[in-house]
Design a protein around this motif. Structure first.
Motif, mmCIF file in Angstrom:
data_model
loop_
_atom_site.group_PDB
_atom_site.id
_atom_site.type_symbol
_atom_site.label_atom_id
_atom_site.label_comp_id
_atom_site.label_asym_id
_atom_site.label_seq_id
_atom_site.Cartn_x
_atom_site.Cartn_y
_atom_site.Cartn_z
ATOM 1 N N THR A 1 7.025 3.553 4.272
ATOM 2 C CA THR A 1 6.266 2.322 4.496
ATOM 3 C C THR A 1 7.176 1.205 4.997
ATOM 4 O O THR A 1 6.879 0.536 5.984
ATOM 5 C CB THR A 1 5.546 1.894 3.200
ATOM 6 O OG1 THR A 1 4.654 2.941 2.815
ATOM 7 C CG2 THR A 1 4.761 0.607 3.406
ATOM 8 N N MET B 1 -0.477 4.474 0.322
ATOM 9 C CA MET B 1 0.435 3.840 1.234
ATOM 10 C C MET B 1 1.817 3.678 0.603
ATOM 11 O O MET B 1 2.820 3.940 1.226
ATOM 12 C CB MET B 1 -0.135 2.489 1.639
ATOM 13 C CG MET B 1 0.814 1.639 2.396
ATOM 14 S SD MET B 1 -0.034 0.146 2.888
ATOM 15 C CE MET B 1 1.336 -0.881 3.181
ATOM 16 N N TRP B 2 1.886 3.220 -0.637
ATOM 17 C CA TRP B 2 3.183 2.968 -1.258
ATOM 18 C C TRP B 2 3.729 4.179 -1.991
ATOM 19 O O TRP B 2 4.762 4.083 -2.638
ATOM 20 C CB TRP B 2 3.088 1.747 -2.177
ATOM 21 C CG TRP B 2 3.056 0.489 -1.379
ATOM 22 C CD1 TRP B 2 1.954 -0.267 -1.095
ATOM 23 C CD2 TRP B 2 4.140 -0.146 -0.713
ATOM 24 N NE1 TRP B 2 2.298 -1.331 -0.302
ATOM 25 C CE2 TRP B 2 3.646 -1.286 -0.050
ATOM 26 C CE3 TRP B 2 5.492 0.131 -0.594
ATOM 27 C CZ2 TRP B 2 4.434 -2.137 0.699
ATOM 28 C CZ3 TRP B 2 6.284 -0.720 0.140
ATOM 29 C CH2 TRP B 2 5.751 -1.837 0.779
ATOM 30 N N ASN B 3 3.052 5.347 -1.898
ATOM 31 C CA ASN B 3 3.605 6.552 -2.506
ATOM 32 C C ASN B 3 4.978 6.846 -1.928
ATOM 33 O O ASN B 3 5.848 7.338 -2.616
ATOM 34 C CB ASN B 3 2.696 7.762 -2.289
ATOM 35 C CG ASN B 3 1.547 7.772 -3.255
ATOM 36 O OD1 ASN B 3 1.643 7.219 -4.339
ATOM 37 N ND2 ASN B 3 0.448 8.370 -2.858
ATOM 38 N N ASN C 1 -0.327 2.153 -6.263
ATOM 39 C CA ASN C 1 -1.233 3.134 -5.653
ATOM 40 C C ASN C 1 -2.444 3.407 -6.517
ATOM 41 O O ASN C 1 -3.551 3.593 -6.022
ATOM 42 C CB ASN C 1 -0.494 4.431 -5.373
ATOM 43 C CG ASN C 1 0.466 4.290 -4.217
ATOM 44 O OD1 ASN C 1 0.134 3.664 -3.227
ATOM 45 N ND2 ASN C 1 1.648 4.827 -4.353
ATOM 46 N N ASP C 2 -2.264 3.410 -7.853
ATOM 47 C CA ASP C 2 -3.385 3.694 -8.750
ATOM 48 C C ASP C 2 -4.469 2.637 -8.663
ATOM 49 O O ASP C 2 -5.634 2.879 -8.946
ATOM 50 C CB ASP C 2 -2.899 3.782 -10.193
ATOM 51 C CG ASP C 2 -2.000 4.986 -10.412
ATOM 52 O OD1 ASP C 2 -1.991 5.897 -9.559
ATOM 53 O OD2 ASP C 2 -1.298 5.015 -11.423
ATOM 54 N N ILE D 1 -5.482 1.250 -5.922
ATOM 55 C CA ILE D 1 -6.133 1.310 -4.618
ATOM 56 C C ILE D 1 -7.293 2.304 -4.612
ATOM 57 O O ILE D 1 -8.243 2.171 -3.862
ATOM 58 C CB ILE D 1 -5.117 1.663 -3.518
ATOM 59 C CG1 ILE D 1 -4.053 0.573 -3.434
ATOM 60 C CG2 ILE D 1 -5.785 1.851 -2.174
ATOM 61 C CD1 ILE D 1 -2.896 0.896 -2.556
#
Length: 129
Positions: free
Chosen positions: A8, A1-3, A123-124, A126
């Motif tokens: 976003t 999502m936050w990539n 992200n890592d 998640i």
């Protein structure tokens, strides 16, 4: 999502700031942007492994008059301050530079500029264990 932080945050702001356009680049870059417009630019940040990332964003509010540009900038500011607890994965917001006038001298457009830092879930953190 936050990539893609711009996507976003843009997706979050669009319904809150309608009918303003929210984009990372002004539409029609050959001339002045259509207004009202919120332009988002990621200008950096820092990792805080393993769970958090701090994303720094410039937010430009473009409009036809100074009062309208300020109103749009302050609406964006309010929405961004409401992001923790509303926008999934956003823990905290800090204002790195308060809204200020920053008119576009070349295009003659009125705009207001602010910088915010969003603390988000990395992200890592998640992915599956």
């Amino acid at each position: 999502m936050w990539n893609d932080a711009l996507a976003t945050v843009g997706d979050y702001l669009r319904p809150l700031l309608a009918p303003a356009t929210v984009a990372s680049r002004p539409p029609g870059e050959d001339g002045p942007p259509s207004t009202p417009l919120i332009q988002l630019r990621r200008i950096g940040g820092r990792a805080d492994p393993p769970v958090r990332e701090h994303i720094r964003l410039d937010v430009w509010a473009w409009h036809t008059t100074e009062p309208d540009a300020w109103a749009l900038a302050l609406a964006a500011r309010s929405a961004i301050w409401d992001a923790p607890g509303t926008l999934a994965g956003c823990y905290r917001v800090a204002e790195a530079a308060a809204p200020r006038s920053a008119d576009d001298a070349l295009g003659g457009m009125v705009r207001v500029w602010a910088t915010y830092e969003l603390t988000v879930r990395a992200n890592d953190a998640i992915g599956p264990a």
